[in-house]
Scaffold this active site. Structure first.
Site, mmCIF file in Angstrom:
data_model
loop_
_atom_site.group_PDB
_atom_site.id
_atom_site.type_symbol
_atom_site.label_atom_id
_atom_site.label_comp_id
_atom_site.label_asym_id
_atom_site.label_seq_id
_atom_site.Cartn_x
_atom_site.Cartn_y
_atom_site.Cartn_z
ATOM 1 N N GLY A 149 -8.625 1.018 4.493
ATOM 2 C CA GLY A 149 -7.948 2.682 4.257
ATOM 3 C C GLY A 149 -7.814 3.083 2.483
ATOM 4 O O GLY A 149 -8.309 2.707 1.783
ATOM 5 N N ASN A 150 -6.697 3.778 2.442
ATOM 6 C CA ASN A 150 -6.477 4.271 1.192
ATOM 7 C C ASN A 150 -6.080 3.291 0.325
ATOM 8 O O ASN A 150 -6.590 2.447 -0.318
ATOM 9 C CB ASN A 150 -5.219 5.548 0.979
ATOM 10 C CG ASN A 150 -5.192 5.691 -0.234
ATOM 11 O OD1 ASN A 150 -4.043 4.325 -0.212
ATOM 12 N ND2 ASN A 150 -5.819 6.952 -0.818
ATOM 13 N N ALA A 151 -4.906 2.117 0.807
ATOM 14 C CA ALA A 151 -4.454 0.761 -0.011
ATOM 15 C C ALA A 151 -5.860 -0.284 -0.356
ATOM 16 O O ALA A 151 -5.864 -0.714 -1.179
ATOM 17 C CB ALA A 151 -3.335 0.243 0.780
ATOM 18 N N GLY A 152 -6.432 -0.557 1.045
ATOM 19 C CA GLY A 152 -7.418 -1.359 1.394
ATOM 20 C C GLY A 152 -8.758 -1.513 0.908
ATOM 21 O O GLY A 152 -8.758 -1.869 -0.472
ATOM 22 N N GLY A 205 -7.248 -4.505 5.698
ATOM 23 C CA GLY A 205 -7.307 -3.123 5.839
ATOM 24 C C GLY A 205 -8.492 -1.842 4.644
ATOM 25 O O GLY A 205 -9.130 -2.954 3.593
ATOM 26 N N LYS A 220 11.220 8.513 6.233
ATOM 27 C CA LYS A 220 10.033 7.886 6.803
ATOM 28 C C LYS A 220 9.477 9.335 8.188
ATOM 29 O O LYS A 220 10.449 9.915 8.634
ATOM 30 C CB LYS A 220 9.821 7.037 6.773
ATOM 31 C CG LYS A 220 8.483 5.750 7.249
ATOM 32 C CD LYS A 220 7.850 5.784 5.927
ATOM 33 C CE LYS A 220 6.360 5.776 6.228
ATOM 34 N NZ LYS A 220 5.843 5.160 4.688
HETATM 35 P P1 NAD Z 1 -5.014 4.639 6.536
HETATM 36 O O1 NAD Z 1 -4.906 4.693 7.581
HETATM 37 O O2 NAD Z 1 -5.944 4.883 4.959
HETATM 38 O O3 NAD Z 1 -6.090 2.196 6.687
HETATM 39 C C1 NAD Z 1 -5.233 1.741 7.307
HETATM 40 C C2 NAD Z 1 -6.248 0.796 7.445
HETATM 41 O O4 NAD Z 1 -5.135 -0.224 8.361
HETATM 42 C C3 NAD Z 1 -7.826 0.969 8.295
HETATM 43 O O5 NAD Z 1 -8.282 0.299 7.420
HETATM 44 C C4 NAD Z 1 -7.402 0.705 9.454
HETATM 45 O O6 NAD Z 1 -8.744 0.349 9.981
HETATM 46 C C5 NAD Z 1 -6.938 -0.579 9.117
HETATM 47 N N1 NAD Z 1 -5.980 -0.796 10.488
HETATM 48 C C6 NAD Z 1 -5.598 -0.325 11.480
HETATM 49 N N2 NAD Z 1 -4.777 -1.103 12.391
HETATM 50 C C7 NAD Z 1 -5.625 -2.174 12.432
HETATM 51 C C8 NAD Z 1 -5.079 -3.854 12.534
HETATM 52 N N3 NAD Z 1 -4.740 -3.922 14.344
HETATM 53 N N4 NAD Z 1 -6.013 -4.544 12.282
HETATM 54 C C9 NAD Z 1 -6.087 -4.345 11.140
HETATM 55 N N5 NAD Z 1 -6.466 -3.283 10.267
HETATM 56 C C10 NAD Z 1 -5.992 -2.868 11.004
HETATM 57 O O7 NAD Z 1 -3.425 3.383 5.672
HETATM 58 P P2 NAD Z 1 -3.355 3.221 4.378
HETATM 59 O O8 NAD Z 1 -3.173 4.774 3.149
HETATM 60 O O9 NAD Z 1 -4.677 2.538 3.463
HETATM 61 O O10 NAD Z 1 -1.977 2.186 4.750
HETATM 62 C C11 NAD Z 1 -1.670 0.739 5.111
HETATM 63 C C12 NAD Z 1 -0.496 0.459 4.804
HETATM 64 O O11 NAD Z 1 0.094 1.363 3.229
HETATM 65 C C13 NAD Z 1 0.426 1.104 6.008
HETATM 66 O O12 NAD Z 1 1.300 -0.068 5.924
HETATM 67 C C14 NAD Z 1 1.365 2.189 4.295
HETATM 68 O O13 NAD Z 1 2.531 2.039 4.897
HETATM 69 C C15 NAD Z 1 1.027 1.550 3.677
HETATM 70 N N6 NAD Z 1 1.213 2.317 1.994
HETATM 71 C C16 NAD Z 1 -0.025 2.824 2.386
HETATM 72 C C17 NAD Z 1 0.481 3.972 0.557
HETATM 73 C C18 NAD Z 1 -0.635 4.909 1.074
HETATM 74 O O14 NAD Z 1 -0.603 5.581 -0.177
HETATM 75 N N7 NAD Z 1 -1.668 5.574 0.651
HETATM 76 C C19 NAD Z 1 1.179 3.851 0.573
HETATM 77 C C20 NAD Z 1 2.471 2.735 0.146
HETATM 78 C C21 NAD Z 1 2.061 1.964 1.270
#
Ligand code: NAD
Length: 423
Positions: free
Chosen positions: A220-223, A218, A106
């Site tokens: 972002g990508n995941a949410g 969330g 990581k």
């Molecule tokens: P991202 O940057 O696309 O989105 C993050 C989201 O979290 C945003 O909507 C942001 O506004 C929100 N956020 C940030 N701080 C916050 C808080 N204090 N309270 C509530 N919401 C908050 O990131 P992502 O890629 O969607 O990743 C989100 C989670 O999923 C992380 O834990 C990441 O490690 C995990 N994840 C992502 C992937 C991937 O492929 N993108 C893969 C495995 C795990």
């Protein structure tokens, strides 16, 4: 006493618990308690105003007994070495549980990209790769996007890497745009994998996904993809969603176009407008009475102090580390099925693996093949986890799904280390 929330301590405690249940060899346990390698980098970047700013970056190679390290890079103001070490440990278990030929790694940089121009983000991304140098590569350590990093950033990083390596190695980074041989299907694979797990878990719990109510933390990508795919794959209704500013709740379900419009207009989903919509905090979102809760933002969201108020039947940990160890125990007692992060979000790394395989072989797949393979693989992990839980239950030992998944993952890594003569 306040719960200990140091992420790496949490990761170690989880391993310790699994090691004790599965009676892991002491020497294997000692190796697995610490990362194999930690890099802390001081990264100077010439900013738009002409001044140089020094950023702190990390890359942790936790364990590579089963293959090159694999794991994302985060750009986050609250990034810390402890978080990166914990995430690298969890990547080790995730790749092992998914049964793909990678170890765990990581990376992260302490920075606030919201306050940086695109040019500055590009300069930082390239400088991070220069700092890593030959400590990355398709057979060494393969980064991917994570919180506040994206495919464009991966393309810049790959370009910088290939300039250093002096060869065309598209498998050095995954989560790339398709123009530079990212994989069709990779973009939403984290959430898609999570939704396949949700489908299987809902079946097991006899929850009708079409009638189920869902809250997602969330956007972002995941949410965001969890929102779209839960509707697309199962026809479910998402009634609440949030970002770092807070959330929005509408019992009739939320509309994607309106969410995107609110985000664009006000910078947050809280700007969402509809007859019944009301603003809620992130804390309130987690405590809503829904069938399925999907934390998809950051770690330590469900803790000992709020776990009692969690009001769902199924909790899918799409984010990394959103539920603390004490909270895991409380949810287990409350008979909430809490499925662990390294199972639920493993679709991301499985997708990365497929991208890497395609880059290395030069044989590119369509999305149908990608989705079918992903579905089969993650469903197998879900079934193995539930089977392990049942195996222990048959011996009279009640273990939660996280421990069941840990036991499968740790056993595979320990066996590889043993075969290689590490202990
Ligand atoms: P991202 O940057 O696309 O989105 C993050 C989201 O979290 C945003 O909507 C942001 O506004 C929100 N956020 C940030 N701080 C916050 C808080 N204090 N309270 C509530 N919401 C908050 O990131 P992502 O890629 O969607 O990743 C989100 C989670 O999923 C992380 O834990 C990441 O490690 C995990 N994840 C992502 C992937 C991937 O492929 N993108 C893969 C495995 C795990």
């Amino acid at each position: 006493m306040a719960e200990e929330l140091d992420p790496f301590k949490i990761a170690q405690e989880q391993l310790d618990e699994a090691a004790s249940i599965m009676k892991l060899d002491k020497e294997a346990h000692a190796i697995l308690r610490e990362p194999k390698r930690v890099l802390v980098m001081s990264i100077p970047v010439r900013m738009g105003n002409g001044h140089t700013q020094v950023f702190t970056g990390f890359r942790v190679r936790y364990n590579d007994a089963r293959g090159p390290a694999k794991g994302g890079i985060r750009f986050h103001p609250q990034e810390s070495l402890s978080t990166v070490k914990a995430l690298a440990a969890w990547m080790t278990w995730k790749c092992s549980l998914a049964d793909i030929p990678f170890g765990g790694g990581k990376g992260g940089v302490i920075c606030d990209t919201k306050k940086m121009s695109d040019k500055e983000v590009e300069a930082l991304s390239r400088a991070y790769v220069r700092a890593l140098g030959t400590d990355m590569g398709p057979e060494v350590d393969v980064p991917a996007p994570d919180v506040y990093t994206n495919p464009q950033i991966m393309a810049w990083m790959l370009d910088e890497y290939m300039n250093i390596a002096r060869k065309s190695e598209f498998g050095a980074i995954t989560g790339k745009p398709v123009e530079v041989w990212g994989s069709a299907g990779r973009m939403d694979s984290t959430a898609r994998g999570g939704m396949y797990v949700m489908r299987e878990a809902a079946k097991m719990l006899k929850i009708n996904p079409r009638r189920a109510t869902i809250a997602v933390q969330g956007f972002g990508n995941a949410g965001r993809y969890a929102y779209t795919l839960s509707r697309e794959i199962m026809g479910s209704k998402v009634v609440a969603i949030s970002d770092s500013e807070g959330g929005v709740y509408d019992p009739d379900g939320l509309d994607l176009a309106k969410l995107d419009e609110a985000k664009k207009r006000t910078g947050t989903v809280q700007g969402y407008k509809s007859k019944k919509a009301k603003k809620i905090s992130n804390e309130e979102l987690l405590e809503l009475k829904v069938d399925i809760l999907i934390p998809a933002a950051i770690e330590n969201q469900v803790r000992a102090d709020n776990a009692d108020r969690i009001n769902c039947k199924l909790l899918l940990e799409l984010a990394n580390g959103p539920v603390t160890p004490e909270a895991t125990k409380i949810l287990f007692e409350k008979k909430i099925l809490d499925l662990p992060d390294f199972l639920v979000n493993s679709g991301g790394v499985i997708g990365s693996y497929y991208e890497w395989v395609q880059n290395i072989t030069g044989d590119y797949w369509d999305t149908d093949l990608f989705y079918a393979k992903l579905d089969k693989k993650i469903t197998k992990s879900f079934n193995a986890t539930i089977a392990m839980q049942k195996e222990y239950a048959a011996k009279g030992e009640k273990i939660n799904p996280r421990m069941a998944a840990y036991i499968i993952a740790v056993e595979r890594v320990a066996k590889a280390m043993k075969a290689r003569g590490w202990y």
